[in-house]
Every structure is written in structure tokens, then in C-alpha cells.
Write a protein that holds these residues in place. Structure first.
Motif, PDB file in Angstrom:
ATOM      1  N   GLU A  94       0.749  -1.147   0.095  1.00 22.27           N
ATOM      2  CA  GLU A  94       0.060  -0.076  -0.021  1.00 22.27           C
ATOM      3  C   GLU A  94       0.804   1.135  -0.060  1.00 22.27           C
ATOM      4  OE1 GLU A  94      -3.979   1.398   2.412  1.00 22.27           O
ATOM      5  OE2 GLU A  94      -2.125   0.541   3.536  1.00 22.27           O
ATOM      6  N   GLY A  95       1.226   1.486  -1.038  1.00 18.25           N
ATOM      7  CA  GLY A  95       2.050   2.873  -1.172  1.00 18.25           C
ATOM      8  C   GLY A  95       3.406   2.588  -0.826  1.00 18.25           C
ATOM      9  N   ASP A  96       4.127   3.367  -0.194  1.00 14.57           N
ATOM     10  CA  ASP A  96       5.485   2.982   0.438  1.00 14.57           C
ATOM     11  C   ASP A  96       5.657   2.171   1.816  1.00 14.57           C
ATOM     12  OD1 ASP A  96       6.504   4.664  -1.532  1.00 14.57           O
ATOM     13  OD2 ASP A  96       6.357   6.389   0.080  1.00 14.57           O
ATOM     14  N   ASP A  97       4.299   1.579   1.906  1.00 15.46           N
ATOM     15  CA  ASP A  97       4.379   0.644   2.943  1.00 15.46           C
ATOM     16  C   ASP A  97       3.593  -0.701   2.595  1.00 15.46           C
ATOM     17  OD1 ASP A  97       4.922   2.734   5.093  1.00 15.46           O
ATOM     18  OD2 ASP A  97       2.958   3.337   4.977  1.00 15.46           O
ATOM     19  N   TYR A  98       3.653  -1.638   3.596  1.00 14.18           N
ATOM     20  CA  TYR A  98       3.080  -2.960   3.159  1.00 14.18           C
ATOM     21  C   TYR A  98       2.800  -3.574   4.423  1.00 14.18           C
ATOM     22  CZ  TYR A  98       7.346  -5.445   5.148  1.00 14.18           C
ATOM     23  OH  TYR A  98       8.408  -5.828   5.744  1.00 14.18           O
ATOM     24  N   TRP A  99       1.636  -4.355   4.379  1.00 11.07           N
ATOM     25  CA  TRP A  99       0.940  -5.072   5.615  1.00 11.07           C
ATOM     26  C   TRP A  99       1.767  -6.490   5.546  1.00 11.07           C
ATOM     27  CZ3 TRP A  99      -2.546  -2.830   9.011  1.00 11.07           C
ATOM     28  CH2 TRP A  99      -3.098  -1.882   8.680  1.00 11.07           C
ATOM     29  N   PHE A 100       2.275  -6.867   6.804  1.00 11.14           N
ATOM     30  CA  PHE A 100       2.671  -8.253   6.867  1.00 11.14           C
ATOM     31  C   PHE A 100       1.607  -8.901   7.652  1.00 11.14           C
ATOM     32  CE2 PHE A 100       4.218 -11.160   9.999  1.00 11.14           C
ATOM     33  CZ  PHE A 100       5.368 -12.023   9.410  1.00 11.14           C
ATOM     34  N   ILE A 101       1.163  -9.958   7.142  1.00  8.82           N
ATOM     35  CA  ILE A 101      -0.161 -10.524   7.421  1.00  8.82           C
ATOM     36  C   ILE A 101       0.279 -12.236   7.406  1.00  8.82           C
ATOM     37  CG2 ILE A 101      -2.655 -11.196   7.337  1.00  8.82           C
ATOM     38  CD1 ILE A 101      -2.865  -8.609   5.651  1.00  8.82           C
ATOM     39  N   LEU A 102       0.251 -12.760   8.780  1.00 11.42           N
ATOM     40  CA  LEU A 102       0.744 -14.093   9.007  1.00 11.42           C
ATOM     41  C   LEU A 102      -0.351 -14.826   9.650  1.00 11.42           C
ATOM     42  CD1 LEU A 102       2.875 -16.311   9.005  1.00 11.42           C
ATOM     43  CD2 LEU A 102       3.643 -15.489  11.230  1.00 11.42           C
ATOM     44  N   TYR A 103      -1.087 -15.903   9.132  1.00 11.20           N
ATOM     45  CA  TYR A 103      -1.987 -16.888   9.734  1.00 11.20           C
ATOM     46  C   TYR A 103      -1.826 -18.253   9.722  1.00 11.20           C
ATOM     47  CZ  TYR A 103      -4.726 -15.976   5.934  1.00 11.20           C
ATOM     48  OH  TYR A 103      -5.361 -16.018   4.542  1.00 11.20           O
TER      49      TYR A 103
ATOM     50  N   PHE B 291      -0.902 -12.793  12.757  1.00  9.11           N
ATOM     51  CA  PHE B 291       0.119 -11.648  13.215  1.00  9.11           C
ATOM     52  C   PHE B 291      -0.098 -10.683  11.995  1.00  9.11           C
ATOM     53  CE2 PHE B 291       1.603 -15.386  15.216  1.00  9.11           C
ATOM     54  CZ  PHE B 291       1.983 -14.613  16.379  1.00  9.11           C
ATOM     55  N   VAL B 292      -0.280  -9.170  12.466  1.00 14.72           N
ATOM     56  CA  VAL B 292      -0.406  -8.133  11.242  1.00 14.72           C
ATOM     57  C   VAL B 292       0.545  -7.081  11.880  1.00 14.72           C
ATOM     58  CG1 VAL B 292      -2.617  -7.352  12.594  1.00 14.72           C
ATOM     59  CG2 VAL B 292      -1.926  -6.776  10.142  1.00 14.72           C
ATOM     60  N   LYS B 293       1.158  -6.440  10.938  1.00 17.06           N
ATOM     61  CA  LYS B 293       1.825  -4.909  11.162  1.00 17.06           C
ATOM     62  C   LYS B 293       2.194  -4.532   9.676  1.00 17.06           C
ATOM     63  CE  LYS B 293       4.410  -3.386  14.374  1.00 17.06           C
ATOM     64  NZ  LYS B 293       3.808  -2.890  15.522  1.00 17.06           N
ATOM     65  N   LYS B 294       1.754  -3.181  10.006  1.00 20.46           N
ATOM     66  CA  LYS B 294       2.117  -2.568   8.740  1.00 20.46           C
ATOM     67  C   LYS B 294       3.439  -1.671   8.775  1.00 20.46           C
ATOM     68  CE  LYS B 294       0.144   1.500   5.874  1.00 20.46           C
ATOM     69  NZ  LYS B 294      -1.082   2.587   5.966  1.00 20.46           N
ATOM     70  N   VAL B 295       4.318  -1.795   7.847  1.00 22.16           N
ATOM     71  CA  VAL B 295       5.831  -1.486   8.083  1.00 22.16           C
ATOM     72  C   VAL B 295       6.117  -0.884   6.699  1.00 22.16           C
ATOM     73  CG1 VAL B 295       6.530  -3.197   9.863  1.00 22.16           C
ATOM     74  CG2 VAL B 295       6.447  -3.762   7.477  1.00 22.16           C
ATOM     75  N   PRO B 296       7.220   0.035   6.727  1.00 21.73           N
ATOM     76  CA  PRO B 296       7.585   0.669   5.705  1.00 21.73           C
ATOM     77  C   PRO B 296       8.203  -0.370   4.626  1.00 21.73           C
ATOM     78  CG  PRO B 296       8.422   1.829   7.306  1.00 21.73           C
ATOM     79  CD  PRO B 296       7.689   0.432   7.845  1.00 21.73           C
ATOM     80  N   VAL B 297       8.301  -0.149   3.430  1.00 22.83           N
ATOM     81  CA  VAL B 297       9.108  -0.946   2.370  1.00 22.83           C
ATOM     82  C   VAL B 297      10.437  -0.675   2.596  1.00 22.83           C
ATOM     83  CG1 VAL B 297       9.498  -1.419  -0.094  1.00 22.83           C
ATOM     84  CG2 VAL B 297       6.929  -1.244   0.703  1.00 22.83           C
ATOM     85  N   SER B 298      11.491  -1.567   2.555  1.00 20.32           N
ATOM     86  CA  SER B 298      12.705  -1.483   2.930  1.00 20.32           C
ATOM     87  C   SER B 298      13.544  -2.331   1.727  1.00 20.32           C
ATOM     88  CB  SER B 298      13.109  -2.034   4.240  1.00 20.32           C
ATOM     89  OG  SER B 298      12.856  -3.280   4.245  1.00 20.32           O
TER      90      SER B 298
END
Length: 162
Positions: free
Chosen positions: A59-68, A80-87
Motif C-alpha cells: 500500500e504505497g510506500d508501506d506493506y502489511w505483513f499478515i501471517l496466519y 500476526f499483522v503489522k504495517k511497515v515501510p517498504v525497505s
């Protein structure tokens, strides 16, 4: 997979990647070892490897990490969910993960005293990757606009937006 609704855990620091093993590693990062270890034992330890799902929703310059994954046996359905910047590390993982990754937990914490490395650089943080691991075969990279409104990932993002 469990029929119980997913409870999303988002109280972790971020996401780490490691490239030195046969398969790339991806790991949620935690500040403390014991709570992370207990969380692994309560959740991921019970997930069958072939049922674990890992999604990276950009999503733009970020991504959602979604693990289940969930487990019928344990009855726990934590994701598990976390929105983090693309690196750069994320981009490297995306380009080279070879359709399989090793899932682990990592402990990332500030050192009480900064440590001077041999090359003269100063190390202020320490990373420990825990030994317990699972393989993840179901890994998807998707743009948020391409998610189906009835997907687990779409619902997760809507539920966890700040």
C-alpha cells in the motif's frame, strides 16, 4: 484451519529478513525473548507447515505483513499483522524467496552499552533469531487494490487500520 475467528496480534516491533540459510528467513521482531517464546509455543508451534499463510499487501510506500495458520488441534486462531515501510530487505526477500521461506521469531533490542566492532563501527542493537522454525509455502505479494473484499487479508487490514 480453525473455524474460530482470527484474533490479530500486532504488538511486535516489525519484520526482519535473513538470507544466509538455504531458504530465506522471515521473522516478526520482538523486544523480549520469553514473551516471544511463549507466544510461539501457544500459536505457531501448532500450525501445520502446509496451512501457514503469509501475505505481503503493498500500500504505497508501506506493506502489511499478515501471517496466519491456525490449528484445529490447539483451538487457538491467532494471526500476526503489522504495517511497515517498504525497505531494501523487504525488496530483496520479495525478489529471491524461491516459493518457500523459513519462519522464525527474532529478538531485537538495544544493547545496554554500545559495542565497538572491529571495523570501528558502533553497534547499538542486537538481533537474536530464535531456533524454532516452520516452513511457509503459501507466500503472496499483492497490491491492496487487488484484494478481494471478502478475503482474510482485506478484512484484517480493515480491522487493524489506526
Amino acid at each position: 484451519m480453525s473455524s474460530k475467528p482470527i484474533t490479530w496480534f500486532k504488538d511486535f516491533l516489525g519484520v526482519g529478513y535473513r538470507y544466509h540459510d538455504v531458504y530465506m528467513n522471515v521473522f516478526p521482531l520482538f523486544a523480549e525473548k520469553m514473551p516471544a517464546f511463549k507466544l510461539w509455543k501457544k500459536t505457531i508451534d501448532w500450525w501445520p507447515d502446509d496451512k501457514i499463510k503469509l501475505a505481503f499487501v503493498e500500500e504505497g510506500d508501506d506493506y502489511w505483513f499478515i501471517l496466519y495458520g491456525g490449528s484445529e488441534y490447539k483451538g487457538d486462531n491467532t494471526g500476526f499483522v503489522k504495517k511497515v515501510p517498504v525497505s531494501e530487505n523487504y525488496s530483496r526477500f520479495k525478489a529471491g524467496f524461491e516459493k518457500k521461506a523459513t519462519l522464525r521469531f527474532g529478538i531485537y533490542k538495544e544493547l545496554p552499552k554500545p559495542k565497538v566492532e572491529r571495523d570501528g563501527s558502533v553497534k547499538k542493537f542486537d538481533l537474536e533469531v530464535l531456533k524454532r522454525s516452520k516452513y511457509v509455502y503459501d507466500i503472496n505479494f499483492v497490491k491492496i487494490a487487488d484484494l478481494a473484499p471478502d478475503s482474510v487479508e482485506w478484512k484484517c487490514i480493515q480491522e487493524n487500520r489506526q
